[in-house]
Scaffold this motif. Structure first.
Motif, mmCIF file in Angstrom:
data_model
loop_
_atom_site.group_PDB
_atom_site.id
_atom_site.type_symbol
_atom_site.label_atom_id
_atom_site.label_comp_id
_atom_site.label_asym_id
_atom_site.label_seq_id
_atom_site.Cartn_x
_atom_site.Cartn_y
_atom_site.Cartn_z
ATOM 1 N N VAL A 1 0.829 -1.199 0.000
ATOM 2 C CA VAL A 1 0.000 0.000 0.000
ATOM 3 C C VAL A 1 0.870 1.258 0.000
ATOM 4 O O VAL A 1 0.663 2.190 -0.772
ATOM 5 N N LEU A 2 1.862 1.258 0.866
ATOM 6 C CA LEU A 2 2.711 2.442 1.015
ATOM 7 C C LEU A 2 3.593 2.677 -0.209
ATOM 8 O O LEU A 2 4.040 3.806 -0.457
ATOM 9 N N GLN A 3 3.818 1.619 -0.997
ATOM 10 C CA GLN A 3 4.594 1.783 -2.227
ATOM 11 C C GLN A 3 3.830 2.584 -3.285
ATOM 12 O O GLN A 3 4.411 3.045 -4.271
ATOM 13 N N TYR A 4 2.514 2.754 -3.083
ATOM 14 C CA TYR A 4 1.726 3.596 -3.992
ATOM 15 C C TYR A 4 2.198 5.048 -3.913
ATOM 16 O O TYR A 4 2.174 5.778 -4.905
ATOM 17 N N TRP A 5 2.607 5.456 -2.722
ATOM 18 C CA TRP A 5 3.087 6.829 -2.514
ATOM 19 C C TRP A 5 4.607 6.932 -2.578
ATOM 20 O O TRP A 5 5.147 7.899 -3.106
ATOM 21 N N ILE A 6 5.287 5.941 -1.996
ATOM 22 C CA ILE A 6 6.755 5.980 -1.925
ATOM 23 C C ILE A 6 7.297 4.664 -2.466
ATOM 24 O O ILE A 6 7.067 3.603 -1.877
ATOM 25 N N SER A 7 7.993 4.705 -3.577
ATOM 26 C CA SER A 7 8.455 3.482 -4.230
ATOM 27 C C SER A 7 9.468 2.740 -3.366
ATOM 28 O O SER A 7 10.146 3.337 -2.523
ATOM 29 N N ARG A 8 9.600 1.434 -3.624
ATOM 30 C CA ARG A 8 10.543 0.618 -2.852
ATOM 31 C C ARG A 8 11.990 1.009 -3.145
ATOM 32 O O ARG A 8 12.892 0.650 -2.407
ATOM 33 N N ASP A 9 12.197 1.732 -4.236
ATOM 34 C CA ASP A 9 13.545 2.218 -4.546
ATOM 35 C C ASP A 9 13.959 3.356 -3.599
ATOM 36 O O ASP A 9 15.138 3.513 -3.274
ATOM 37 N N ARG A 10 12.966 4.146 -3.158
ATOM 38 C CA ARG A 10 13.244 5.260 -2.244
ATOM 39 C C ARG A 10 13.304 4.803 -0.788
ATOM 40 O O ARG A 10 14.167 5.214 -0.035
ATOM 41 N N VAL A 11 12.332 3.973 -0.378
ATOM 42 C CA VAL A 11 12.290 3.461 1.003
ATOM 43 C C VAL A 11 12.106 1.954 0.953
ATOM 44 O O VAL A 11 11.135 1.459 0.372
ATOM 45 N N ASN A 12 13.039 1.231 1.534
ATOM 46 C CA ASN A 12 12.964 -0.227 1.555
ATOM 47 C C ASN A 12 11.705 -0.673 2.288
ATOM 48 O O ASN A 12 11.377 -0.141 3.356
ATOM 49 N N GLY B 1 7.983 -11.761 11.318
ATOM 50 C CA GLY B 1 9.203 -11.585 10.525
ATOM 51 C C GLY B 1 9.122 -12.203 9.141
ATOM 52 O O GLY B 1 9.923 -11.857 8.261
ATOM 53 N N LEU B 2 8.140 -13.098 8.918
ATOM 54 C CA LEU B 2 7.953 -13.657 7.569
ATOM 55 C C LEU B 2 7.674 -12.558 6.542
ATOM 56 O O LEU B 2 7.926 -12.731 5.352
ATOM 57 N N ALA B 3 7.135 -11.442 7.019
ATOM 58 C CA ALA B 3 6.826 -10.338 6.112
ATOM 59 C C ALA B 3 8.079 -9.797 5.434
ATOM 60 O O ALA B 3 8.006 -9.225 4.339
ATOM 61 N N TYR B 4 9.243 -9.973 6.060
ATOM 62 C CA TYR B 4 10.494 -9.471 5.478
ATOM 63 C C TYR B 4 10.873 -10.222 4.194
ATOM 64 O O TYR B 4 11.789 -9.800 3.482
ATOM 65 N N MET B 5 10.174 -11.328 3.911
ATOM 66 C CA MET B 5 10.393 -12.030 2.644
ATOM 67 C C MET B 5 10.123 -11.116 1.455
ATOM 68 O O MET B 5 10.710 -11.281 0.387
ATOM 69 N N SER B 6 9.218 -10.139 1.654
ATOM 70 C CA SER B 6 8.861 -9.245 0.550
ATOM 71 C C SER B 6 9.958 -8.237 0.237
ATOM 72 O O SER B 6 9.886 -7.536 -0.765
ATOM 73 N N VAL B 7 10.966 -8.153 1.091
ATOM 74 C CA VAL B 7 12.068 -7.215 0.851
ATOM 75 C C VAL B 7 12.919 -7.673 -0.324
ATOM 76 O O VAL B 7 13.349 -6.883 -1.160
ATOM 77 N N SER B 8 13.131 -8.995 -0.405
ATOM 78 C CA SER B 8 14.043 -9.506 -1.432
ATOM 79 C C SER B 8 13.334 -10.063 -2.662
ATOM 80 O O SER B 8 13.954 -10.298 -3.669
ATOM 81 N N SER B 9 12.029 -10.309 -2.568
ATOM 82 C CA SER B 9 11.292 -10.805 -3.740
ATOM 83 C C SER B 9 10.047 -9.950 -3.940
ATOM 84 O O SER B 9 9.753 -9.072 -3.146
ATOM 85 N N SER B 10 9.335 -10.235 -4.995
ATOM 86 C CA SER B 10 8.156 -9.438 -5.306
ATOM 87 C C SER B 10 7.122 -9.521 -4.188
ATOM 88 O O SER B 10 6.697 -10.603 -3.802
ATOM 89 N N SER B 11 6.710 -8.367 -3.659
ATOM 90 C CA SER B 11 5.697 -8.339 -2.593
ATOM 91 C C SER B 11 4.412 -9.026 -3.048
ATOM 92 O O SER B 11 3.774 -9.744 -2.290
ATOM 93 N N GLN B 12 4.045 -8.784 -4.299
ATOM 94 C CA GLN B 12 2.791 -9.340 -4.806
ATOM 95 C C GLN B 12 2.851 -10.866 -4.852
ATOM 96 O O GLN B 12 1.881 -11.549 -4.529
ATOM 97 N N GLU B 13 3.995 -11.431 -5.253
ATOM 98 C CA GLU B 13 4.134 -12.888 -5.330
ATOM 99 C C GLU B 13 4.044 -13.513 -3.940
ATOM 100 O O GLU B 13 3.358 -14.507 -3.734
ATOM 101 N N VAL B 14 4.740 -12.897 -2.971
ATOM 102 C CA VAL B 14 4.683 -13.382 -1.579
ATOM 103 C C VAL B 14 3.258 -13.300 -1.058
ATOM 104 O O VAL B 14 2.746 -14.233 -0.441
ATOM 105 N N PHE B 15 2.587 -12.169 -1.325
ATOM 106 C CA PHE B 15 1.207 -11.962 -0.897
ATOM 107 C C PHE B 15 0.299 -13.050 -1.467
ATOM 108 O O PHE B 15 -0.537 -13.613 -0.773
ATOM 109 N N GLY B 16 0.479 -13.371 -2.748
ATOM 110 C CA GLY B 16 -0.337 -14.400 -3.399
ATOM 111 C C GLY B 16 -0.172 -15.762 -2.762
ATOM 112 O O GLY B 16 -1.151 -16.498 -2.567
#
Length: 545
Positions: free
Chosen positions: A126-137, A376-391
């Motif tokens: 959700v927050l990536q809609y405003w601030i991309s993952r390139d700007r804030v991890n 802490g499983l949520a940190y999986m989305s840091v290194s792979s696609s958030s959408q894929e992990v979410f799915g």
């Protein structure tokens, strides 16, 4: 059997292992709504509409809504007779089979160990809609989410209940506002003044044959099945009121209120939403197709597509903020439910006793600590696609949710047989489930069918092993837990005449009688005195909230 068994060994009523009964009627009711209103409605409905069309969307959500209503009514009868502190595991162990209690307890625990990081991952999206993952991890947002929800859960159920009440109230207001907005758009009240009506049900059509199915009729049926799968996730969490009763004041008065309003809330929040959505957005809309592939929440919401098509500017940011509130509330309640489920298993002797230990606020802090660690499983989305992990998380959560519904229905059937065998009339119960002679059996059969067909897409256009594993992993876990417990503990199914219908019941009976006295005194005060805020809430607001 009409004597009260020895209760001295029941862990949940001993000092240092006891929960606090600080949840009021409005808290219980709003937690029940808040647990169910989430991304499954605001985002998941878009992918279902895009893949299947408006008619399957409406029918599928109505179908699962009916199943959920039956499950909730059955759960309401169980939870108001004796609200057990060990939740679904306790009901199943007492009325059916300890092995069933073990299986459903751990499946429900696994669900919430997974769904909490799932919600936190969605929050990062959700927050990536405003601030991309390139700007804030995304890891920064994940850390902030975890810290806040732990702080809310750590200072007592009264603070948690109040916080969740207001968050869930906001969610209800948001959904009602979206329904009104879609209704206005459908009638041509938007800037374009285009009166849509049922136009999109005619062109491009009510049913979209599912992609990859050559036969048109079969493709339309598969589209309906596809929506059922999506709607299971959307409704998942409605049953969590069965966990909150352990910390509810006078559950025999408060839980039936929440259960009875479930039907109207399902109709208003879910069925009205998806009906209007199908009228405002065609399934072949390019914006909808791109939304179903979007990586950030506002872009992924079909409600934003309807708003953009109506030429209403600026609301996409509002919707994104609304989705953030939805996710934050869900993550907050999910952590609570996970900790209480583990606490219940420990009280029931099915998890280490240390997880039943509570602090002075009545918080099972060791159980809360373990559930927090799994965030802490949520940190999986840091290194792979958030959408894929979410799915993948969604897939796993759905099957565990279905298995919980199945277990509740089996438990209810066992409970009903025990009442009949021991001569306890249902007319003496504080709440009785409607349609009880046939509805639980029908719902059980349908839930089992849905559990087996829910991931049929794994077999279309080749075999998709990731979808197959995440979609069905719950079935072998459930079976292994059940059979393994039976082999190791040599447990047997309870005969109806041997089921314990009395231990802890006198505590609830006393609380109910005290509640009736307090209600009578309050009515007298209101009759001759000034109406208070509680009266106003129950009279004018409570039916919705």
């Amino acid at each position: 059997m009409d004597t009260i068994p020895d209760e001295s060994q029941i862990l949940a009523i001993q000092e240092g292992y006891r929960l606090k009964k600080h949840l009021k009627a409005r808290h219980v009711s709003m937690i029940a709504i808040g647990g169910a209103l989430g991304t499954g409605l605001l985002i998941g409905s878009g992918s279902a509409l895009s893949a299947s069309g408006p008619a399957p969307l409406f029918i599928g959500y109505s179908f699962i809504g009916f199943l959920v209503y039956i499950v909730m009514c059955c759960l309401g009868e169980l939870a108001t007779y004796i609200p057990l502190p060990d939740g679904f595991s306790g009901y199943a162990s007492r009325y059916c089979d300890p092995a069933l209690g073990f299986a459903v307890g751990y499946c429900y625990l696994f669900k919430y160990l997974i769904v909490t990081p799932n919600q936190i991952t969605a929050g990062a999206m959700v927050l990536q809609y405003w601030i991309s993952r390139d700007r804030v991890n995304p890891g920064v947002w994940i850390t902030i989410f975890i810290i806040i929800i732990v702080l809310i859960n750590i200072f007592g159920v009264k603070i948690f209940g109040e916080f969740e009440f207001w968050l869930s109230s906001l969610k209800v207001i948001i959904v009602v506002a979206l329904i009104i907005l879609l209704f206005i758009i459908m009638l041509g009240g938007g800037p374009t003044h285009d009166r849509l009506g049922f136009r999109f049900w005619n062109e491009p059509g009510a049913f979209k044959p599912f992609a990859g199915i050559a036969n048109e009729s079969k493709g339309k049926f598969v589209s309906f099945v596809n929506v059922i799968v999506v709607s299971v996730f959307a409704f998942s969490g409605t049953e969590l009121v069965g966990i909150t009763v352990a910390e509810a004041e006078n559950p025999r008065r408060n839980v039936p209120k929440a259960i009875k309003l479930t039907f109207y809330r399902i109709v208003l929040f879910y069925i009205c939403s998806v009906l209007l959505l199908g009228m405002c957005v065609p399934y072949n809309d390019p914006l909808l197709i791109s939304a179903s592939k979007a990586k950030t929440s506002a872009n992924a919401s079909p409600f934003v597509v309807a708003i953009k098509n109506a030429k209403i500017g600026g609301l996409d940011h509002v919707i994104n903020a609304c989705i953030l509130i939805f996710i934050f509330s869900a993550a907050n309640s999910d952590l609570y439910i996970g900790s209480r489920t583990l606490y219940g298993l420990a009280c029931n002797g099915k998890a280490p006793k240390i997880f039943a230990k509570t602090n002075k606020y009545g918080i099972p802090f060791y159980a809360l600590g373990l559930c927090t660690a799994f965030c802490g499983l949520a940190y999986m989305s840091v290194s792979s696609s958030s959408q894929e992990v979410f799915g993948h998380f969604v897939n796993v959560v759905s099957i565990f949710g279905l298995l919980t519904w199945i277990s509740i229905l089996i438990t209810y059937i066992g409970f009903t047989r025990a009442l009949k065998a021991q001569g306890v009339s249902k007319s003496t119960l504080a709440y009785t489930a409607p349609m009880q002679s046939w509805a639980p059996y029908l719902a059980l059969a349908l839930c089992i069918i849905v559990a087996f067909i829910k991931n049929f897409t794994a077999f279309l256009n080749g075999f998709h092993y990731k979808s197959f594993i995440t979609g069905y992993i719950g079935l072998p876990v459930y079976a292994i837990a059940y059979i393994g417990y039976k082999i190791i503990k040599k447990s047997k199914m309870h005969r109806p005449e041997d089921v314990d219908l009395y231990s802890l019941k006198h505590f609830v009976d006393e609380e109910e009688e005290q509640g009736k006295i307090e209600d009578a005194e309050r009515k007298e005060r209101l009759k001759y005195g000034k109406k208070d805020a509680t009266w106003f809430y129950e009279k004018f607001v409570g039916w919705l909230f």
